[in-house]
Design a protein around this motif. Structure first.
Motif, PDB file in Angstrom:
ATOM      1  N   GLU A   1       1.161   3.113  10.316  1.00 46.45           N
ATOM      2  CA  GLU A   1      -0.279   3.145  10.517  1.00 46.45           C
ATOM      3  C   GLU A   1      -1.007   2.919   9.193  1.00 46.45           C
ATOM      4  O   GLU A   1      -1.986   2.179   9.113  1.00 46.45           O
ATOM      5  N   THR A   2      -0.542   3.579   8.157  1.00 47.20           N
ATOM      6  CA  THR A   2      -1.159   3.397   6.842  1.00 47.20           C
ATOM      7  C   THR A   2      -0.986   1.954   6.345  1.00 47.20           C
ATOM      8  O   THR A   2      -1.897   1.390   5.742  1.00 47.20           O
TER       9      THR A   2
ATOM     10  N   GLY B   1      -3.315  -0.257   8.733  1.00 49.59           N
ATOM     11  CA  GLY B   1      -4.732   0.128   8.857  1.00 49.59           C
ATOM     12  C   GLY B   1      -5.132   0.420  10.280  1.00 49.59           C
ATOM     13  O   GLY B   1      -6.336   0.558  10.580  1.00 49.59           O
TER      14      GLY B   1
ATOM     15  N   PRO C   1       0.788  -1.237   0.000  1.00 49.56           N
ATOM     16  CA  PRO C   1       0.000   0.000   0.000  1.00 49.56           C
ATOM     17  C   PRO C   1       0.808   1.269   0.000  1.00 49.56           C
ATOM     18  O   PRO C   1       0.239   2.339  -0.201  1.00 49.56           O
ATOM     19  N   LEU C   2       2.128   1.211   0.217  1.00 45.63           N
ATOM     20  CA  LEU C   2       2.957   2.408   0.281  1.00 45.63           C
ATOM     21  C   LEU C   2       4.024   2.387  -0.809  1.00 45.63           C
ATOM     22  O   LEU C   2       4.290   1.348  -1.420  1.00 45.63           O
TER      23      LEU C   2
ATOM     24  N   PRO D   1       3.663   7.125  11.091  1.00 46.00           N
ATOM     25  CA  PRO D   1       2.500   7.329  10.229  1.00 46.00           C
ATOM     26  C   PRO D   1       2.474   6.335   9.054  1.00 46.00           C
ATOM     27  O   PRO D   1       1.406   5.859   8.683  1.00 46.00           O
ATOM     28  N   SER D   2       3.605   6.061   8.487  1.00 43.83           N
ATOM     29  CA  SER D   2       3.631   5.123   7.363  1.00 43.83           C
ATOM     30  C   SER D   2       3.234   3.736   7.811  1.00 43.83           C
ATOM     31  O   SER D   2       2.545   2.993   7.095  1.00 43.83           O
TER      32      SER D   2
ATOM     33  N   GLU E   1      -4.406   2.793  13.907  1.00 46.65           N
ATOM     34  CA  GLU E   1      -3.739   3.945  14.481  1.00 46.65           C
ATOM     35  C   GLU E   1      -2.928   3.481  15.673  1.00 46.65           C
ATOM     36  O   GLU E   1      -3.236   2.467  16.299  1.00 46.65           O
TER      37      GLU E   1
ATOM     38  N   ASP F   1       9.152   4.720   1.321  1.00 46.77           N
ATOM     39  CA  ASP F   1       8.596   5.197   2.599  1.00 46.77           C
ATOM     40  C   ASP F   1       9.212   4.449   3.771  1.00 46.77           C
ATOM     41  O   ASP F   1       9.511   3.249   3.679  1.00 46.77           O
TER      42      ASP F   1
ATOM     43  N   HIS G   1      -3.042  -7.082   8.008  1.00 49.16           N
ATOM     44  CA  HIS G   1      -3.749  -5.801   7.889  1.00 49.16           C
ATOM     45  C   HIS G   1      -5.036  -5.863   8.714  1.00 49.16           C
ATOM     46  O   HIS G   1      -5.534  -6.925   9.058  1.00 49.16           O
TER      47      HIS G   1
END
Length: 842
Positions: free
Chosen positions: A38-39, A42, A13-14, A35-36, A44, A18, A90
């Motif tokens: 977390e993305t 999925g 997904p990145l 932050p990367s 926080e 990153d 995920h």
């Protein structure tokens, strides 16, 4: 907790660049996410804080593997730990393939914490390759690697460089090579010039061979292969230089040895001369291999003889064949070329040992002085003076026979001979030995061939009153072993002399044999007293007969043979000449005028064709005739006329040599030398023959001629005339014999021939009696029967004289007889030479 049917999602997904991080405490509990991350997951960070890190793995198998790698990796917490590939879960339950690695981080609470990084598999692969490359270059590489900035200062060095040579255990960051390298070991100015060139051009400089020395081996020159590579920054400019250096000393030395061996194969043996081949050998060895070199050869090799089989015995004489040295070495050889080397020929010398065993001898300077001192103290002193520190002796042999030995010495270059140099020296010595042996064998065969050639030529020209002759023969050179030119001076009847120069076609043994056969044929035909044109006609037939004898395969071998035949009569001073394809003769008059006689040219011998023609010239006492073979006038690319003009110019310059000859010389030798010295070089492989003859007529008081009537009373008159002339000459002891000869010859002329009848007496080296008549009928000697009233005349002439014969001319014939001037006692002594039946006949 985890569904085993979940599978890793191939979609990441990145972006690959990153940064995705998680922080774990010592127990493996999550403390935070980037932050990367977390993305990626999925979640926080606040939602999953307090979870165990393994809760985010897709399967329990991944968790077990991760724990094992974690435990093994944390034993060395000061380094980055690769945890390997894993599948993260995920929030949606799908799997995400990543590569995990961990790194210890410091915390304020002093508790151990770990930074976990998740990498895209491809990114992880590139990072791993980059680390492997850096590790290979700067830690494991066998090459020396330096990095310099734009001011040629050290930035970095690889691990092997830091621990090698002058860089051992030192850090030279910020310094230049000139400030680092010990003085005299490297040419740092040249290095900086190469660096500037790469900085200015931006082009890499690859595989430059750099020579220098190292502190741990300062006496030996090393060779390095250096490459300078430009390093570009993001702006596209060269920001640094990378150096890679490899020690290629052994490879270069091997290449140089191979080059020397190849050069030896090309430069040695260009000629078939023993001494020239030896000179070529030492010139190849110096200075590429040695500072000084020389060759000693066994005595037989110098003369082209076959040396004994097997190794040479102790104490055999060795002669110096050639030597060479670098500038600054011995100015002249202690042993001149051709002289026996006393050190090499001693019974216990190193040469004797090497020639006996066939093994090379490698000595240091001290060992050489120890061996030289008892035998040759002067040479031992020179070894000390020049500082010879390495000496190599290689025995020389070919076909199992010892030829001699070669010696190499080093005194200028610091490094001595090594064990690897010995096979190289043996190789080039073996090449030289084969060439020297070939030259020796050629010398022997050529000497044998030349001896055969000379045996086919006159060993000594006859001493004649009418002709004073000098000859010169130059053997063929180059690869030609035998030539085919010849010359001759043949005494004829009546004090006449024949001069001959010829040249058989071709070269080699067969041509020499042909020449010998032709020369024999000329001598045989000369006894018949044939005119020159008839002589060449008969000789042409002989040449064609050679074709028939030798078969079709030799056709053309004698075709092209040339010959010049001249007959000089000292009484009439007439010279009659004829030639068959041969250069015309030159005449140097007594007054010094030089001219080429216009003698009609006939076809070469063996071709057949139109009859030959004669040219008759009248000569003056002191005139010179010059007869030469083709090689003295022919020039490649030019006509024969050009060579004849040069010959005429040469002879014109010889007038002072004839006018003022050296003491004891006639000047003829000087003429020969002048003509030979201007021999065309393009025909140097052909042998050359030259004959120079000065003619002298007989004075009128040395001969007498009478015309006789064709009647019986003329016999008595002839006896009286002969007796009076002999008394005038003081040859009374020959009167009785001469009267008998005159009586028989005149009687035969009156009885069996026709007028005119002429009698002539000539006082030359012998007494010659000639009777000429107008008939061409040839008389024959025979044994008369007891009942015959005649037929004993010529038999008696043959008994009483030394030699007799008949020659023919345009208007009849001449019968002649010669007696030695010492003769027999008069009267009864002459009768004693006859048998009883001869006396009864008288």
């Amino acid at each position: 907790m985890h569904d085993p049917e979940y599978h890793a999602d191939s979609k990441f997904p990145l972006g690959q660049g990153d940064d995705m991080y998680a922080v774990l405490d010592a127990r493996g509990v999550l403390m935070g996410l980037s932050p990367s991350a977390e993305t990626l997951l999925g979640y926080e960070a606040t939602e999953i804080r307090g979870w165990r890190g393994t809760d985010l793995l897709h399967t329990s198998t991944d968790a077990s593997m991760l724990r094992q790698r974690w435990r093994s990796g944390t034993e060395t917490p000061e380094t980055m730990v690769y945890l390997g590939s894993a599948v993260l879960r995920h929030r949606s339950g799908r799997g995400i393939a990543v590569v995990l690695r961990a790194c210890p981080i410091a915390s304020t609470s002093d508790d151990a914490q770990w930074l976990i990084q998740a990498l895209h598999p491809e990114t992880a692969q590139r990072d791993e390759l980059s680390e492997a490359l850096l590790r290979g270059l700067f830690t494991e590489s066998p090459f020396l690697i330096d990095v310099f900035d734009r001011q040629s200062r050290f930035i970095a060095q690889n691990y092997i460089q830091q621990r090698a040579g002058v860089f051992s255990g030192k850090n030279f960051a910020g310094l230049t090579m000139a400030e680092v390298a010990p003085p005299g070991l490297l040419d740092t100015a040249a290095l900086e010039a190469r660096q500037r060139r790469v900085l200015e051009t931006g082009e890499a400089l690859l595989h430059t061979e750099v020579r220098g020395r190292t502190p741990d081996d300062p006496d030996r020159e090393h060779v390095w292969s250096e490459s300078i590579l430009p390093l570009y920054g993001r702006s596209g400019e060269v920001i640094a230089l990378a150096h890679t250096v490899a020690d290629v000393t052994e490879q270069v030395r091997a290449r140089e040895r191979l080059a020397l061996a190849n050069e030896a194969s090309v430069r040695i043996g260009t000629s078939l001369d023993v001494l020239q081949t030896a000179r070529e050998f030492v010139e190849v060895a110096v200075p590429e291999f040695a500072d000084y070199a020389y060759v000693n050869l066994l005595d037989p090799v110098f003369g082209g003889e076959e040396p004994g089989a097997g190794p040479a015995g102790a104490g055999v004489p060795l002669r110096r064949a050639a030597s060479a040295g670098v500038p600054g070495g011995p100015g002249e050889d202690l042993v001149p070329t051709g002289r026996v080397d006393p050190f090499a020929s001693s019974l216990e010398s190193l040469f004797s040992q090497a020639l006996t065993s066939g093994d090379p001898q490698l000595l240091t300077g001290a060992e050489l002085i120890e061996a030289l001192e008892p035998v040759d103290p002067r040479r031992a002193a020179l070894v000390r003076t020049y500082g010879v520190h390495s000496w190599l002796l290689i025995p020389m042999s070919a076909r199992g026979r010892a030829l001699g030995a070669a010696v190499f010495a080093r005194f200028q270059r610091a490094h001595g001979f090594e064990t690897d140099d010995v096979p190289l020296a043996q190789d080039i010595v073996a090449r030289a030995a084969v060439c020297i042996d070939n030259a020796r064998r050629y010398t022997r065969e050529r000497a044998t061939a030349l001896e055969l050639q000379r045996s086919l030529l006159p060993q000594q020209l006859p001493a004649l009153r009418a002709v004073e002759a000098t000859s010169c023969y130059v053997p063929a050179s180059g690869q030609t072993r035998l030539g085919s030119a010849w010359f001759d001076v043949i005494p004829l009847s009546g004090a006449r002399v024949a001069l001959v120069v010829g040249d058989a076609a071709g070269h080699g043994l067969q041509a020499a044999v042909t020449m010998g056969r032709l020369r024999t044929a000329v001598q045989t035909l000369a006894d018949l007293d044939l005119p020159p044109d008839e002589m060449l006609a008969h000789l042409d037939g002989q040449a064609r007969t050679f074709h028939d004898d030798e078969g079709e395969q030799s056709t053309g071998r004698t075709a092209g043979t040339t010959c010049l035949y001249a007959v000089f009569d000292p009484v009439s001073r007439q010279c009659v000449l004829a030639r068959a394809g041969h250069p015309p003769p030159a005449l140097i008059s007594r007054a010094g005028k030089v001219e080429l006689l216009d003698v009609p040219d006939g076809p070469p011998l063996g071709h057949g064709g139109p009859p030959f023609e004669c040219r008759e010239v009248t000569l003056t006492d002191g005139d010179l005739l010059v007869l030469c073979s083709d090689a003295l006038v022919k020039t490649t690319g030019h006509s024969t006329n050009t060579g004849l003009v040069r010959l005429r110019e040469t002879l014109s310059g010889c007038q002072h040599l004839l006018a003022e000859p050296h003491e004891g010389e006639s000047g003829l030798e000087a003429v020969c030398e002048a003509v030979i010295s201007r021999r065309p070089t393009t025909h140097s492989q052909d042998d050359a023959a030259l004959l120079v003859a000065r003619v002298h007529g007989l004075d009128t008081d040395r001969y007498a001629t009478w015309e006789l009537p064709s009647e019986p009373e003329a016999v008595s008159k002839a006896r009286t005339l002969a007796a009076h002339k002999l008394a005038e000459w003081g040859l009374d002891n020959l009167a009785f014999t001469t009267e008998l000869v005159v009586s028989e010859l005149v009687t035969n002329a009156i009885r069996y021939s026709s007028p005119p009848i002429r009698m002539r007496l000539i006082r030359d080296r012998s007494l010659i009696c000639e009777v000429s008549d107008g008939s061409s009928t040839s008389p024959h000697i025979r044994h008369a029967l007891e009942t015959d009233e005649g037929g004993r005349g010529l038999y008696l002439v043959a008994k009483l004289t030394q030699v007799w014969g008949t020659r023919y001319h345009a208007r009849g014939k001449t019968i002649w007889a010669e007696q030695p001037l010492s003769g027999l006692p008069e009267g009864d002594g002459a009768l004693m030479a006859l048998e009883s039946e001869d006396i009864e006949a008288l």
